[in-house]
Design an enzyme around this catalytic site. Structure first.
Site, PDB file in Angstrom:
ATOM      1  N   ASP A 298      -2.906  -1.886  -1.032  1.00 56.57           N
ATOM      2  CA  ASP A 298      -1.650  -2.610  -0.834  1.00 56.57           C
ATOM      3  C   ASP A 298      -1.052  -3.041  -2.172  1.00 56.57           C
ATOM      4  O   ASP A 298       0.168  -2.997  -2.365  1.00 56.57           O
ATOM      5  CB  ASP A 298      -1.869  -3.836   0.049  1.00 56.57           C
ATOM      6  CG  ASP A 298      -2.366  -3.489   1.436  1.00 56.57           C
ATOM      7  OD1 ASP A 298      -2.081  -2.374   1.918  1.00 56.57           O
ATOM      8  OD2 ASP A 298      -3.055  -4.342   2.043  1.00 56.57           O
TER       9      ASP A 298
ATOM     10  N   ASP B  67      -9.173  -5.254   4.644  1.00 58.11           N
ATOM     11  CA  ASP B  67      -8.494  -6.149   3.707  1.00 58.11           C
ATOM     12  C   ASP B  67      -9.471  -7.230   3.272  1.00 58.11           C
ATOM     13  O   ASP B  67     -10.399  -7.565   4.011  1.00 58.11           O
ATOM     14  CB  ASP B  67      -7.273  -6.790   4.372  1.00 58.11           C
ATOM     15  CG  ASP B  67      -6.185  -5.793   4.712  1.00 58.11           C
ATOM     16  OD1 ASP B  67      -5.954  -4.869   3.913  1.00 58.11           O
ATOM     17  OD2 ASP B  67      -5.540  -5.948   5.765  1.00 58.11           O
TER      18      ASP B  67
END
Length: 166
Positions: free
Chosen positions: A142, A123
């Protein structure tokens, strides 16, 4: 009578999501070292911050003993296959279902690649409001999952009703 073309042709969008997701993660790992150090993009609002997540959204089950890697990998694989079947049964012209499904598949499989390759998801997008509010760090996959899911719900809620009752 030949069958109507299915929405499987929208899988090109899945491929685009996968490529963008994986390229952005390679960039993040190389450009944003060390992990956890914010690189300001928009002061008080957006940072690039390298983070790794062994769990799911919001680090759900991240502190588990490692079984979650395979659980979430299997879940992503199954969801992707189910959505591909849905795409196959969807007419090619039904972009209101095809685009969101393709986005969700691309996002799910983008994170699946991370889980299989490194046992954690990379991330790097950190949205916050100064020091008063922080959203968990996330990635392109995401974003695709979220946009796809919201679009499916919105298109479903606001679809024009068939006056014939169908």
């Amino acid at each position: 009578m030949s069958p109507k073309p299915s929405a499987l042709s929208w899988l090109w969008l899945t491929a685009v999501v996968l490529v963008l997701d994986q390229l952005s993660k390679v960039w993040a790992v190389h450009a944003l070292q060390p992990e956890g150090v914010p690189h300001v993009v928009i002061p008080g609002f957006l940072n690039w911050t390298l983070a790794f997540n062994t769990g799911a959204a919001f680090s759900f089950l991240a502190s588990s003993a490692g079984w979650q890697r395979w659980f979430f990998a299997l879940l992503a694989l199954v969801i992707g296959v189910v959505l591909i079947v849905w795409l196959k049964r969807t007419p090619r012209s039904d972009h209101r279902n095809a685009v969101p499904l393709a986005l969700i598949i691309g996002g799910a499989w983008g994170n699946l690649i991370d889980r299989l390759h490194q046992a954690k998801v990379t991330d790097f997008i950190h949205v916050h409001y100064y020091d008063t509010w922080n959203y968990p760090v996330f990635n392109v996959a995401d974003c695709a999952i979220t946009v796809g899911a919201v679009a499916l719900v919105a298109f479903g809620l606001f679809a024009k009703k068939d006056p014939a009752g169908g």
